[in-house]
Design an enzyme around this catalytic site. Structure first.
Site, PDB file in Angstrom:
ATOM      1  N   SER A  41       0.794  -1.233   0.000  1.00 25.69           N
ATOM      2  CA  SER A  41       0.000   0.000   0.000  1.00 25.69           C
ATOM      3  C   SER A  41       0.824   1.279   0.000  1.00 25.69           C
ATOM      4  O   SER A  41       0.326   2.331  -0.372  1.00 25.69           O
ATOM      5  CB  SER A  41      -0.922   0.018   1.219  1.00 25.69           C
ATOM      6  OG  SER A  41      -0.152  -0.158   2.400  1.00 25.69           O
ATOM      7  N   ASP A 316      -3.008   7.919   8.066  1.00 28.56           N
ATOM      8  CA  ASP A 316      -4.021   7.111   8.754  1.00 28.56           C
ATOM      9  C   ASP A 316      -3.307   6.236   9.780  1.00 28.56           C
ATOM     10  O   ASP A 316      -2.141   6.508  10.105  1.00 28.56           O
ATOM     11  CB  ASP A 316      -4.896   6.323   7.753  1.00 28.56           C
ATOM     12  CG  ASP A 316      -4.107   5.272   6.985  1.00 28.56           C
ATOM     13  OD1 ASP A 316      -2.942   4.992   7.348  1.00 28.56           O
ATOM     14  OD2 ASP A 316      -4.666   4.718   6.012  1.00 28.56           O
ATOM     15  N   HIS A 319      -0.420   4.331   7.489  1.00 27.96           N
ATOM     16  CA  HIS A 319       0.337   4.882   6.363  1.00 27.96           C
ATOM     17  C   HIS A 319       0.895   6.280   6.612  1.00 27.96           C
ATOM     18  O   HIS A 319       0.266   7.093   7.291  1.00 27.96           O
ATOM     19  CB  HIS A 319      -0.554   4.906   5.122  1.00 27.96           C
ATOM     20  CG  HIS A 319      -1.064   3.549   4.764  1.00 27.96           C
ATOM     21  ND1 HIS A 319      -2.343   3.135   5.059  1.00 27.96           N
ATOM     22  CD2 HIS A 319      -0.447   2.507   4.182  1.00 27.96           C
ATOM     23  CE1 HIS A 319      -2.486   1.877   4.657  1.00 27.96           C
ATOM     24  NE2 HIS A 319      -1.359   1.478   4.125  1.00 27.96           N
TER      25      HIS A 319
END
Ligand SMILES: *[C@@H]1O[C@H](CO)[C@@H](O)[C@H](O)[C@H]1NC(C)=O
Ligand SMILES: *[C@@H]1O[C@H](CO)[C@@H](O)[C@H](O)[C@H]1NC(C)=O
Ligand SMILES: *[C@@H]1O[C@H](CO)[C@@H](O)[C@H](O)[C@H]1NC(C)=O
Length: 351
Positions: A41, A316, A319
């Site tokens: 990600s 978040d 991340h």
């Protein structure tokens, strides 16, 4: 959807989802013809939006993308804006077609196929997709292009999260032999991935190591005092040391193989040690989330946003913020020598 059909749809979408919607400055000369991106990600530019299944992690809702110039809309990047792949790509190329660069990275993917299985494009499958891209180019283009292109890899964090979760479920701490077996499969599979890409024509590898996974807000919130999980960090550091040796050992066996190992772990630890020096006011909380450390709820349209997104290390609960990603890419590209081994991304691009 049948897997074959899904895979074909995916290859198309991957081309469309090519790295970085950033218009390069006319003054920037491309240093490599193309960049191909593999991993998780931190590098996914929207591929998971095209995968079927409700458990697939997707950054397809506000407030993801809130700081993207122009749109401010979610694109599938797990960031308030651009991510590390974008910022590395921005240093070198115009990403618009398969012969300019493609990202195969997928949120949730690990080095091991078994990590979050069924909810992402596993690393081994990302390599298969690259093989299809290569076939599409034709042999003449491929042989001219690939050896000069930049292959960016960043994976491993999800394997460590999955390992920690599995240990917690079994209500036991990992024994030395559990850890040895885990490292063994990570290293053999990462080695296989790199060797496979090499056989397909890749020569320049920029590889980002595993950061201090025990310090992400989602892990910190499990501790009453909000402390990092030192055990998880030590586990990641042990892997990073082994990865360094793996690459040093691989280089002499693969003629023409060049690499830069980027020290995400060291850079992040240095940032935690002195966040204010880099303009960060928060190093333990999610900017977008809810509850304690912003880590007890997802980043959704009903989440709370921090007042200044550039002043948070974390966007978040897992991340980095766009600004963290930008500083990371800058450090790996031509920052202090301690953050890259044996050369930096700029030197690798020009090698
Ligand atoms: C490791 O790599 C092998 C060979 O590519 C693959 O068959 C296997 O599924 C991988 N194992 C895991 C756990 O990812
Ligand atoms: C896990 O271990 C702890 C300490 O030994 C014990 O108190 C707890 O009840 C255990 N939990 C489960 C789910 O087995
Ligand atoms: C929380 O963190 C502190 C400081 O690292 C540590 O001493 C303590 O054992 C942790 N608590 C739990 C439940 O892990």
């Amino acid at each position: 959807m049948a897997y074959e059909v899904a895979m074909k749809a995916l290859v198309l979408s991957l081309v469309l989802g090519a790295v970085a919607g950033i218009r390069p400055s006319k003054l920037v000369r491309r240093q490599v013809p193309a960049i191909y991106v593999f991993g998780d990600s931190t590098l996914d530019v929207g591929n998971n939006n095209y995968l079927p299944g409700k458990d697939v992690p997707r950054a397809d809702k506000p407030y993801y993308g809130i700081d993207l110039p122009g749109s401010g809309k979610p694109t599938g990047r797990f960031s308030n804006g651009y991510n590390t792949a974008d910022f590395v790509a921005r240093k070198k190329l115009i990403p618009s077609a398969i012969n300019r660069g493609v990202s195969y990275a997928s949120a949730g993917a690990g080095i091991l196929d078994s990590t979050n299985a069924g909810k992402n494009i596993p690393l081994s499958q990302q390599v298969r997709l690259f093989e299809l891209t290569k076939a599409e180019m034709g042999p003449r283009v491929a042989s001219n292009l690939l050896s000069r292109s930049f292959f960016l890899l960043g994976a491993g964090s999800n394997d460590f999260f999955a390992f920690a979760t599995a240990q917690a479920k079994r209500n036991k701490t990992a024994t030395q032999s559990d850890v040895a077996a885990f490292y063994g499969s990570l290293l053999s599979n990462y080695s296989a991935t790199i060797t496979e890409l090499y056989k397909l024509g890749a020569r320049k590898f920029g590889i980002i190591n595993v950061g201090p996974v025990g310090c992400v807000p989602r892990v910190r919130v499990l501790n009453a005092t909000g402390a990092c999980a030192d055990g998880m960090n030590q586990l990641a550091a042990g892997f990073d040391a082994a990865l360094k040796s793996l690459l040093a050992g691989l280089a002499p066996k693969l003629p023409g193989f060049t690499y830069s190992l980027a020290d995400s772990f060291g850079l992040t630890q240095d940032t935690f040690a002195n966040p204010l020096a880099l303009g960060f006011v928060s190093s333990d909380s999610a900017c977008c989330g809810s509850g304690r450390l912003g880590a007890q709820g997802e980043c959704t349209p009903t989440a709370t946003l921090c007042p200044d997104r550039d002043r948070y290390i974390f966007w978040d609960s897992v991340h980095p913020s766009q600004r963290s990603a930008m500083l990371g890419a800058k450090a790996y590209y031509d920052g202090p020598a301690r953050y890259t081994t044996p050369i930096n991304f700029k030197q690798l691009a020009r090698a």
